[in-house]
Design an enzyme around this catalytic site. Structure first.
Site, PDB file in Angstrom:
ATOM      1  N   CYS A   1      -5.763 -26.746  64.285  1.00 14.73           N
ATOM      2  CA  CYS A   1      -7.428 -26.332  63.431  1.00 14.73           C
ATOM      3  C   CYS A   1      -6.700 -26.103  61.979  1.00 14.73           C
ATOM      4  O   CYS A   1      -7.641 -25.624  60.849  1.00 14.73           O
ATOM      5  CB  CYS A   1      -8.104 -25.150  64.191  1.00 14.73           C
ATOM      6  SG  CYS A   1      -9.440 -25.674  65.439  1.00 14.73           S
TER       7      CYS A   1
ATOM      8  N   HIS B   1     -11.923 -21.993  57.641  1.00 12.38           N
ATOM      9  CA  HIS B   1     -12.619 -23.199  59.661  1.00 12.38           C
ATOM     10  C   HIS B   1     -13.618 -22.373  60.280  1.00 12.38           C
ATOM     11  O   HIS B   1     -12.991 -21.589  60.491  1.00 12.38           O
ATOM     12  CB  HIS B   1     -10.739 -22.808  60.344  1.00 12.38           C
ATOM     13  CG  HIS B   1     -11.130 -23.896  61.528  1.00 12.38           C
ATOM     14  ND1 HIS B   1     -11.605 -25.043  61.842  1.00 12.38           N
ATOM     15  CD2 HIS B   1     -10.915 -23.480  62.981  1.00 12.38           C
ATOM     16  CE1 HIS B   1     -11.178 -24.927  63.271  1.00 12.38           C
ATOM     17  NE2 HIS B   1     -10.938 -24.022  63.580  1.00 12.38           N
TER      18      HIS B   1
ATOM     19  N   ASN C   1     -16.711 -27.516  65.970  1.00 18.28           N
ATOM     20  CA  ASN C   1     -15.071 -26.900  65.262  1.00 18.28           C
ATOM     21  C   ASN C   1     -15.311 -28.545  65.239  1.00 18.28           C
ATOM     22  O   ASN C   1     -14.180 -29.121  66.362  1.00 18.28           O
ATOM     23  CB  ASN C   1     -14.322 -26.326  66.455  1.00 18.28           C
ATOM     24  CG  ASN C   1     -13.394 -25.580  66.127  1.00 18.28           C
ATOM     25  OD1 ASN C   1     -12.319 -26.774  65.318  1.00 18.28           O
ATOM     26  ND2 ASN C   1     -13.026 -25.542  66.543  1.00 18.28           N
TER      27      ASN C   1
HETATM   28  N1  COA Z   1     -23.283 -21.284  78.021  1.00 20.53           N
HETATM   29  C1  COA Z   1     -24.188 -20.473  79.103  1.00 20.53           C
HETATM   30  N2  COA Z   1     -23.276 -19.428  79.082  1.00 20.53           N
HETATM   31  C2  COA Z   1     -21.421 -19.351  78.857  1.00 20.53           C
HETATM   32  C3  COA Z   1     -21.174 -20.528  78.513  1.00 20.53           C
HETATM   33  C4  COA Z   1     -22.345 -21.664  78.006  1.00 20.53           C
HETATM   34  N3  COA Z   1     -21.516 -22.323  77.446  1.00 20.53           N
HETATM   35  N4  COA Z   1     -19.617 -20.528  78.356  1.00 20.53           N
HETATM   36  C5  COA Z   1     -19.430 -19.184  78.816  1.00 20.53           C
HETATM   37  N5  COA Z   1     -20.760 -18.487  79.366  1.00 20.53           N
HETATM   38  C6  COA Z   1     -20.783 -17.220  79.939  1.00 20.53           C
HETATM   39  C7  COA Z   1     -19.505 -17.022  80.633  1.00 20.53           C
HETATM   40  O1  COA Z   1     -19.480 -16.913  81.856  1.00 20.53           O
HETATM   41  C8  COA Z   1     -19.342 -15.561  81.012  1.00 20.53           C
HETATM   42  O2  COA Z   1     -20.873 -15.165  81.794  1.00 20.53           O
HETATM   43  P1  COA Z   1     -20.126 -13.406  82.802  1.00 20.53           P
HETATM   44  O3  COA Z   1     -20.568 -12.938  81.476  1.00 20.53           O
HETATM   45  O4  COA Z   1     -21.311 -13.414  83.352  1.00 20.53           O
HETATM   46  O5  COA Z   1     -18.694 -13.236  82.914  1.00 20.53           O
HETATM   47  C9  COA Z   1     -20.363 -14.988  79.254  1.00 20.53           C
HETATM   48  O6  COA Z   1     -21.309 -16.371  78.886  1.00 20.53           O
HETATM   49  C10 COA Z   1     -19.246 -14.600  78.127  1.00 20.53           C
HETATM   50  O7  COA Z   1     -18.722 -15.416  77.650  1.00 20.53           O
HETATM   51  P2  COA Z   1     -17.080 -14.977  77.060  1.00 20.53           P
HETATM   52  O8  COA Z   1     -16.452 -16.251  77.094  1.00 20.53           O
HETATM   53  O9  COA Z   1     -16.659 -13.557  77.126  1.00 20.53           O
HETATM   54  O10 COA Z   1     -18.447 -15.450  75.907  1.00 20.53           O
HETATM   55  P3  COA Z   1     -17.827 -14.857  74.379  1.00 20.53           P
HETATM   56  O11 COA Z   1     -18.532 -14.237  73.683  1.00 20.53           O
HETATM   57  O12 COA Z   1     -16.220 -15.034  73.923  1.00 20.53           O
HETATM   58  O13 COA Z   1     -17.635 -16.857  73.370  1.00 20.53           O
HETATM   59  C11 COA Z   1     -16.224 -18.479  73.021  1.00 20.53           C
HETATM   60  C12 COA Z   1     -17.100 -17.294  74.004  1.00 20.53           C
HETATM   61  C13 COA Z   1     -15.574 -19.220  73.581  1.00 20.53           C
HETATM   62  C14 COA Z   1     -17.812 -18.628  72.002  1.00 20.53           C
HETATM   63  C15 COA Z   1     -15.524 -17.454  71.758  1.00 20.53           C
HETATM   64  O14 COA Z   1     -14.855 -16.292  72.900  1.00 20.53           O
HETATM   65  C16 COA Z   1     -14.865 -18.446  70.895  1.00 20.53           C
HETATM   66  O15 COA Z   1     -15.698 -18.899  69.699  1.00 20.53           O
HETATM   67  N6  COA Z   1     -12.960 -18.500  71.298  1.00 20.53           N
HETATM   68  C17 COA Z   1     -12.301 -18.323  70.473  1.00 20.53           C
HETATM   69  C18 COA Z   1     -12.207 -20.021  70.757  1.00 20.53           C
HETATM   70  C19 COA Z   1     -11.916 -20.839  69.618  1.00 20.53           C
HETATM   71  O16 COA Z   1     -11.690 -20.165  68.495  1.00 20.53           O
HETATM   72  N7  COA Z   1     -11.365 -22.472  69.561  1.00 20.53           N
HETATM   73  C20 COA Z   1     -11.181 -22.729  68.836  1.00 20.53           C
HETATM   74  C21 COA Z   1      -9.307 -22.261  67.720  1.00 20.53           C
HETATM   75  S1  COA Z   1      -9.567 -22.834  66.550  1.00 20.53           S
END
Ligand code: COA
Length: 342
Positions: A113, A260, A290
Site C-alpha cells: 500500500c 492511502h 483499498n
Molecule cells: N462482518 C461482520 N463482522 C465482522 C467482519 C465482517 N466483515 N469482520 C470481522 N467481524 C467481527 C469480528 O469477528 C469481531 O467480532 P467479535 O467482537 O464478536 O469478536 C468484530 O467484528 C470486530 O472485529 P475487529 O477485527 O476487531 O474489527 P475492527 O474494528 O478492528 O475492524 C478492520 C477490522 C480490518 C476493518 C480494521 O482492523 C482495519 O481496517 N485494520 C487495518 C487493515 C488495513 O489497513 N489493512 C491494509 C494495510 S494498508
C-alpha cells in the site's frame, strides 16, 4: 532539478461489487462494512482483465493528460504492484510495449500500500540520476485475486484498479515538483499482512516437489487488522509530520491531505493527530476500497477531476502498508488535466 508531475490518469475495472453483493455469500452486512471501514462498493477484475491490463488503461490516460512533448519523451516505465501479472517477469516492459513506448527502461517495484510513495521516489530518482528524463509511473493492482473471498475479515476491504502519473525533468520551484520524501519500514512485523505461499520460501521448503503440502489458505492474504490499524495511524502520522518539517510547511499550509485509503477511520485518525480539519481530507474509499499502490493516484485523480484539487493547492501525500512500509511526500498541484474515472 526536480521530478515534476505532468499528467495523471486512473482506471477501474467495470465489475462493481457492493456490500450487499458480499453479504449474499459472507456472514457480514452493509452496515458493518460501512461503519468499520467506510467502504460501500469496490471493483473486481473479471473477464481476463488483470494487473497488466489495468496498468495499460491507467497509463494511457496519464499519457493523454500530459503535454505532448512529455509523452514523446517518456524513456522509463515503472509499475508498482503487489499483485503481479506473474512471478516472473515484471509487467512494466509489457505495459511499455502495449502503450507503444518502444524499448524504454522498465521495471516493477513491490511495496504494497505504500507502493505509490516508494514508486514516486524511485521514479524521481531515475530523473535525478540522469537515467531518464520522463517517467510513466503506474500503481496497478488486481489484489482481490489474492484475497480469499470466503474470509470476511479481508474480503470486504480490497478492490482492484490502477492510477498513473507522468513525471518529467523540471525545476524544484515549479508547480508539480515532487518532494521532499519520507520513507520507512519495519520488517519485524512482516507477518501482520502477508500472502505466505507462491514465492521462493514455500518452493524451497517443499523441495520443489509440488504444492500438495501447502495449506490452501497460504495462497491467500493473511491479515491481522487490529495491530495493523494502530501501526498505520502511528506511522502515517509520524511520516507526514517528518515530511512537513523537511518541506518547511506547517499543517496550516496543507490544502489537501491525500492519504492511502485503507480504512476511512485510519485516514480520519491520522488527520486528527495532525490537527487537519475534515474539509481538507480527501476520501474516496467508499467507492473503491483499498486498492494498494493505486489508492493515492486514484484519489488524486478523483479530486482533481471534480475540481476540488486546483492548481497551486499544497498537497500532503502519505501511505502505509505491508512490509511494514510507509512513505510521505509533498507537492504543489500543477495545472494538469484530470478526467473522472467511472
Ligand atoms: N462482518 C461482520 N463482522 C465482522 C467482519 C465482517 N466483515 N469482520 C470481522 N467481524 C467481527 C469480528 O469477528 C469481531 O467480532 P467479535 O467482537 O464478536 O469478536 C468484530 O467484528 C470486530 O472485529 P475487529 O477485527 O476487531 O474489527 P475492527 O474494528 O478492528 O475492524 C478492520 C477490522 C480490518 C476493518 C480494521 O482492523 C482495519 O481496517 N485494520 C487495518 C487493515 C488495513 O489497513 N489493512 C491494509 C494495510 S494498508
Amino acid at each position: 532539478m526536480a521530478a515534476v508531475l505532468a499528467g495523471i490518469g486512473g482506471f477501474l475495472p467495470p465489475r462493481v461489487v457492493t456490500n450487499e453483493d458480499l453479504s449474499a455469500t459472507l456472514d457480514t452486512s452493509d452496515e458493518w462494512i460501512r461503519t468499520r471501514t467506510g467502504i460501500s462498493e469496490r471493483r473486481f477484475v473479471s473477464g481476463g482483465l488483470s494487473t497488466g491490463g489495468l496498468a495499460v488503461e491507467a497509463g494511457a490516460r496519464a499519457l493523454r493528460s500530459a503535454r505532448a512533448d512529455a509523452v514523446d519523451a517518456v524513456d522509463a516505465v515503472v509499475v508498482a504492484t503487489t499483485s503481479p501479472e506473474r512471478l516472473c517477469p515484471a509487467v512494466a516492459p509489457e505495459v511499455a510495449s502495449r502503450l507503444g513506448l518502444g524499448q524504454v527502461a522498465a521495471f516493477d517495484l513491490t511495496s504494497a500500500c505504500s507502493g505509490f510513495l516508494y514508486g514516486l521516489a524511485a521514479s524521481a530518482g531515475l530523473i535525478a540520476s540522469g537515467a531518464a528524463d520522463t517517467v510513466l509511473f503506474i500503481g496497478a493492482e488486481a489484489f482481490t485475486t489474492l484475497v480469499n473471498q470466503q474470509d470476511r475479515s479481508t474480503a470486504p476491504i480490497f478492490g482492484d484498479g490502477a492510477g498513473a502519473v507522468v513525471l518529467r525533468r523540471g525545476e524544484p520551484d515549479e508547480p508539480g515538483a515532487l518532494g521532499p520524501f519520507d520513507l520507512g519500514s519495519d520488517g519485524s512485523l512482516a507477518d501482520l499482512l502477508a500472502v505466505p505461499a507462491g514465492g521462493s520460501r514455500q518452493r524451497s521448503a517443499d523441495g520443489g516437489l509440488g504444492h500438495g503440502a501447502v495449506p490452501t489458505g497460504d495462497w491467500y492474504l493473511r491479515m491481522e487488522g487490529r495491530p495493523l490499524y494502530q501501526q498505520a495511524v502511528e506511522h502515517m502520522t509520524r511520516s507526514a509530520q517528518s515530511v512537513l518539517k523537511h518541506a518547511d510547511w506547517s499543517v496550516a499550509d496543507v490544502d489537501w491531505f491525500v492519504g492511502h485509503q485503507a480504512n476511512v477511520r485510519i485516514v480520519r485518525a491520522v488527520a486528527e493527530e495532525l490537527e487537519l480539519p475534515e474539509e481538507r481530507v480527501a476520501v474516496n474509499i467508499d467507492r473503491v476500497g483499498n486498492t494498494l499502490s493505486a489508492s493515492v493516484p486514484l484519489l488524486l485523480n478523483d479530486i482533481a477531476a471534480r475540481g476540488d484539487l486546483r492548481p497551486g493547492d499544497r498537497v500532503l501525500l502519505s501511505a502505509f502498508g505491508a512490509g511494514l512500509s510507509w512513505g510521505s511526500a509533498v507537492l504543489v498541484w500543477p495545472d494538469v488535466a484530470a478526467v473522472p474515472v467511472s
